[in-house]
Design a protein around this motif. Structure first.
Motif, PDB file in Angstrom:
ATOM      1  N   GLY A 142       0.731  -1.033  -0.030  1.00  0.00           N
ATOM      2  CA  GLY A 142       0.057   0.098  -0.063  1.00  0.00           C
ATOM      3  C   GLY A 142       0.869   1.210   0.089  1.00  0.00           C
ATOM      4  N   GLY A 143       0.223   2.553  -0.112  1.00  0.00           N
ATOM      5  CA  GLY A 143       1.028   3.658  -0.008  1.00  0.00           C
ATOM      6  C   GLY A 143       0.137   4.791   0.058  1.00  0.00           C
ATOM      7  N   GLY A 144       0.707   5.938  -0.018  1.00  0.00           N
ATOM      8  CA  GLY A 144      -0.091   7.265  -0.166  1.00  0.00           C
ATOM      9  C   GLY A 144       0.861   8.321  -0.353  1.00  0.00           C
ATOM     10  N   ALA A 145       0.284   9.719  -0.418  1.00  0.00           N
ATOM     11  CA  ALA A 145       0.846  10.872  -0.761  1.00  0.00           C
ATOM     12  C   ALA A 145      -0.051  12.205  -0.347  1.00  0.00           C
ATOM     13  CB  ALA A 145       1.202  11.005  -2.264  1.00  0.00           C
ATOM     14  N   THR A 146       0.794  13.080  -0.082  1.00  0.00           N
ATOM     15  CA  THR A 146       0.184  14.328   0.621  1.00  0.00           C
ATOM     16  C   THR A 146       1.106  15.656  -0.280  1.00  0.00           C
ATOM     17  OG1 THR A 146       1.544  14.556   2.567  1.00  0.00           O
ATOM     18  CG2 THR A 146      -1.006  13.445   2.454  1.00  0.00           C
ATOM     19  N   ALA A 147       0.603  16.597  -0.444  1.00  0.00           N
ATOM     20  CA  ALA A 147       1.101  17.816  -0.829  1.00  0.00           C
ATOM     21  C   ALA A 147       1.178  18.782   0.453  1.00  0.00           C
ATOM     22  CB  ALA A 147       0.428  18.737  -1.873  1.00  0.00           C
ATOM     23  N   ALA A 148       2.514  19.665   0.492  1.00  0.00           N
ATOM     24  CA  ALA A 148       2.903  20.335   1.656  1.00  0.00           C
ATOM     25  C   ALA A 148       3.112  21.512   1.253  1.00  0.00           C
ATOM     26  CB  ALA A 148       3.627  19.891   2.468  1.00  0.00           C
ATOM     27  N   GLY A 149       2.705  22.799   1.614  1.00  0.00           N
ATOM     28  CA  GLY A 149       3.208  24.053   1.435  1.00  0.00           C
ATOM     29  C   GLY A 149       2.547  24.810   0.619  1.00  0.00           C
ATOM     30  N   ASN A 150       1.509  24.248   0.003  1.00  0.00           N
ATOM     31  CA  ASN A 150       0.364  24.982  -0.925  1.00  0.00           C
ATOM     32  C   ASN A 150      -0.875  24.257  -0.792  1.00  0.00           C
ATOM     33  OD1 ASN A 150      -1.078  26.105  -3.114  1.00  0.00           O
ATOM     34  ND2 ASN A 150       0.829  26.766  -3.882  1.00  0.00           N
ATOM     35  N   ASP A 151      -1.905  25.170  -0.192  1.00  0.00           N
ATOM     36  CA  ASP A 151      -3.173  24.636  -0.022  1.00  0.00           C
ATOM     37  C   ASP A 151      -3.888  24.364  -1.316  1.00  0.00           C
ATOM     38  OD1 ASP A 151      -2.762  24.452   2.812  1.00  0.00           O
ATOM     39  OD2 ASP A 151      -3.828  26.544   3.040  1.00  0.00           O
ATOM     40  N   GLY A 162       3.217  -1.540 -10.362  1.00  0.00           N
ATOM     41  CA  GLY A 162       3.980  -2.747 -10.307  1.00  0.00           C
ATOM     42  C   GLY A 162       3.739  -3.491  -8.860  1.00  0.00           C
ATOM     43  N   ASN A 163       4.733  -4.295  -8.672  1.00  0.00           N
ATOM     44  CA  ASN A 163       4.644  -5.309  -7.426  1.00  0.00           C
ATOM     45  C   ASN A 163       5.415  -4.737  -6.337  1.00  0.00           C
ATOM     46  OD1 ASN A 163       2.771  -7.189  -8.397  1.00  0.00           O
ATOM     47  ND2 ASN A 163       4.396  -8.280  -9.260  1.00  0.00           N
ATOM     48  N   ALA A 164       6.409  -3.690  -6.931  1.00  0.00           N
ATOM     49  CA  ALA A 164       7.531  -3.188  -6.010  1.00  0.00           C
ATOM     50  C   ALA A 164       7.554  -1.668  -5.955  1.00  0.00           C
ATOM     51  CB  ALA A 164       8.605  -3.866  -6.009  1.00  0.00           C
ATOM     52  N   ARG A 165       6.573  -0.798  -6.228  1.00  0.00           N
ATOM     53  CA  ARG A 165       6.730   0.543  -6.467  1.00  0.00           C
ATOM     54  C   ARG A 165       5.442   1.134  -6.166  1.00  0.00           C
ATOM     55  NH1 ARG A 165       9.137   3.152 -11.682  1.00  0.00           N
ATOM     56  NH2 ARG A 165      11.229   2.473 -10.557  1.00  0.00           N
ATOM     57  N   TRP A 166       5.380   2.254  -5.614  1.00  0.00           N
ATOM     58  CA  TRP A 166       4.184   3.255  -5.255  1.00  0.00           C
ATOM     59  C   TRP A 166       4.573   4.478  -6.022  1.00  0.00           C
ATOM     60  CZ3 TRP A 166      -0.475   1.814  -3.323  1.00  0.00           C
ATOM     61  CH2 TRP A 166      -1.351   2.811  -3.183  1.00  0.00           C
ATOM     62  N   SER A 167       3.625   4.901  -6.784  1.00  0.00           N
ATOM     63  CA  SER A 167       3.724   6.354  -7.714  1.00  0.00           C
ATOM     64  C   SER A 167       2.822   7.144  -7.190  1.00  0.00           C
ATOM     65  CB  SER A 167       3.526   6.032  -9.100  1.00  0.00           C
ATOM     66  OG  SER A 167       4.591   5.492  -9.545  1.00  0.00           O
ATOM     67  N   ALA A 168       2.990   8.579  -7.259  1.00  0.00           N
ATOM     68  CA  ALA A 168       2.046   9.551  -6.999  1.00  0.00           C
ATOM     69  C   ALA A 168       2.293  11.117  -7.703  1.00  0.00           C
ATOM     70  CB  ALA A 168       2.376   9.856  -5.334  1.00  0.00           C
ATOM     71  N   ARG A 169       1.478  11.740  -7.878  1.00  0.00           N
ATOM     72  CA  ARG A 169       1.641  13.248  -8.672  1.00  0.00           C
ATOM     73  C   ARG A 169       0.511  13.989  -8.140  1.00  0.00           C
ATOM     74  NH1 ARG A 169       3.015  14.461 -14.124  1.00  0.00           N
ATOM     75  NH2 ARG A 169       1.369  15.703 -15.383  1.00  0.00           N
ATOM     76  N   ALA A 170       1.209  15.156  -8.195  1.00  0.00           N
ATOM     77  CA  ALA A 170       0.106  16.370  -8.004  1.00  0.00           C
ATOM     78  C   ALA A 170       0.588  17.443  -8.403  1.00  0.00           C
ATOM     79  CB  ALA A 170       0.402  16.679  -6.399  1.00  0.00           C
ATOM     80  N   THR A 171      -0.431  18.516  -8.689  1.00  0.00           N
ATOM     81  CA  THR A 171      -0.203  19.801  -9.642  1.00  0.00           C
ATOM     82  C   THR A 171      -0.913  20.918  -8.773  1.00  0.00           C
ATOM     83  OG1 THR A 171      -0.415  20.644 -11.716  1.00  0.00           O
ATOM     84  CG2 THR A 171      -2.455  19.194 -10.868  1.00  0.00           C
ATOM     85  N   ILE A 172      -0.606  22.147  -9.271  1.00  0.00           N
ATOM     86  CA  ILE A 172      -1.078  23.275  -8.919  1.00  0.00           C
ATOM     87  C   ILE A 172      -1.824  23.846 -10.032  1.00  0.00           C
ATOM     88  CG2 ILE A 172      -0.556  25.642  -8.047  1.00  0.00           C
ATOM     89  CD1 ILE A 172       0.478  23.456  -6.062  1.00  0.00           C
ATOM     90  N   PRO A 173      -3.402  23.984  -9.835  1.00  0.00           N
ATOM     91  CA  PRO A 173      -4.044  24.378 -11.061  1.00  0.00           C
ATOM     92  C   PRO A 173      -4.016  25.864 -11.291  1.00  0.00           C
ATOM     93  CG  PRO A 173      -5.426  23.145  -9.294  1.00  0.00           C
ATOM     94  CD  PRO A 173      -4.232  23.287  -8.683  1.00  0.00           C
TER      95      PRO A 173
END
Length: 194
Positions: A142-151, A162-173
């Motif tokens: 499992g895994g997770g992600a959060t953005a910090a410094g910009n609401d 895959g079986n051994a990696r967690w990926s995350a992506r975030a953007t500023i609109p």
């Protein structure tokens, strides 16, 4: 026997009879002896035959005094502990109990549980991505992600890759922000036995 001696014996006999009649001894001998005729303290235990006096011959108060139960005395000291007795023979082995029901099958074996954390650079880039790899031989659970410094940051994706990696992506609109921010992510990794 001479006449003189015979007369003396007869006179003595007559005198004796006269004395008996005068004193009345036969009448006194027939009278019962009572406690009034006995001096106090003159009869002792030596004068009473053992077992000749029973409880019912005593006065009521004396009987009650004898039969009354005395007050309970204080508890005596505890006696010493006695020696330990010999060990008895071993009892026979009891019968074997019935086999219990089979429990449910457990889940796949998991060991070496750990959390791997990664963070992006803290800058003014509009979009940021993370790839968090598990150590060699471990799989991602499992895994997770959060953005910090910009609401205003929006998390676009957070998922296994895959079986051994967690990926995350975030953007500023709306374009690049005026201040720095970062993307923080984590992956839950462990050894899994099928």
């Amino acid at each position: 026997m001479t006449r003189k001696r015979t007369a003396s014996i007869a006179a003595a006999t007559a005198t004796g009879l006269g004395v008996l009649l005068a004193t009345g001894l036969p009448a006194d001998a027939a009278r019962q002896i009572t406690g009034a005729d006995i001096k106090n303290g003159s009869i002792t235990r030596k004068d009473v035959r053992k077992g000749s006096l029973t409880l019912d011959r005593l006065s009521g108060p004396t009987q009650r005094l004898i039969l009354a139960r005395g007050a309970t005395g204080p508890t005596g000291p505890r006696g010493a502990t006695g020696p330990r007795g010999a060990t008895g023979p071993r009892g026979a082995t009891g019968p074997r109990g019935a086999t219990g029901p089979t429990g449910p099958r457990g889940a796949n074996g998991v060991s070496g549980y750990e959390i791997v954390q990664r963070s992006s650079a803290n800058d003014t880039a509009q979009t940021k991505s993370l790839a968090i790899d598990c150590p060699a031989g471990k799989v991602v659970l499992g895994g997770g992600a959060t953005a910090a410094g910009n609401d205003t940051a929006v998390l676009q994706s957070s998922n296994p890759d895959g079986n051994a990696r967690w990926s995350a992506r975030a953007t500023i609109p709306g374009g690049a922000p005026g201040s720095g921010w970062q993307l923080n992510g984590y992956a839950i990794c462990a050894n899994v036995t099928p």
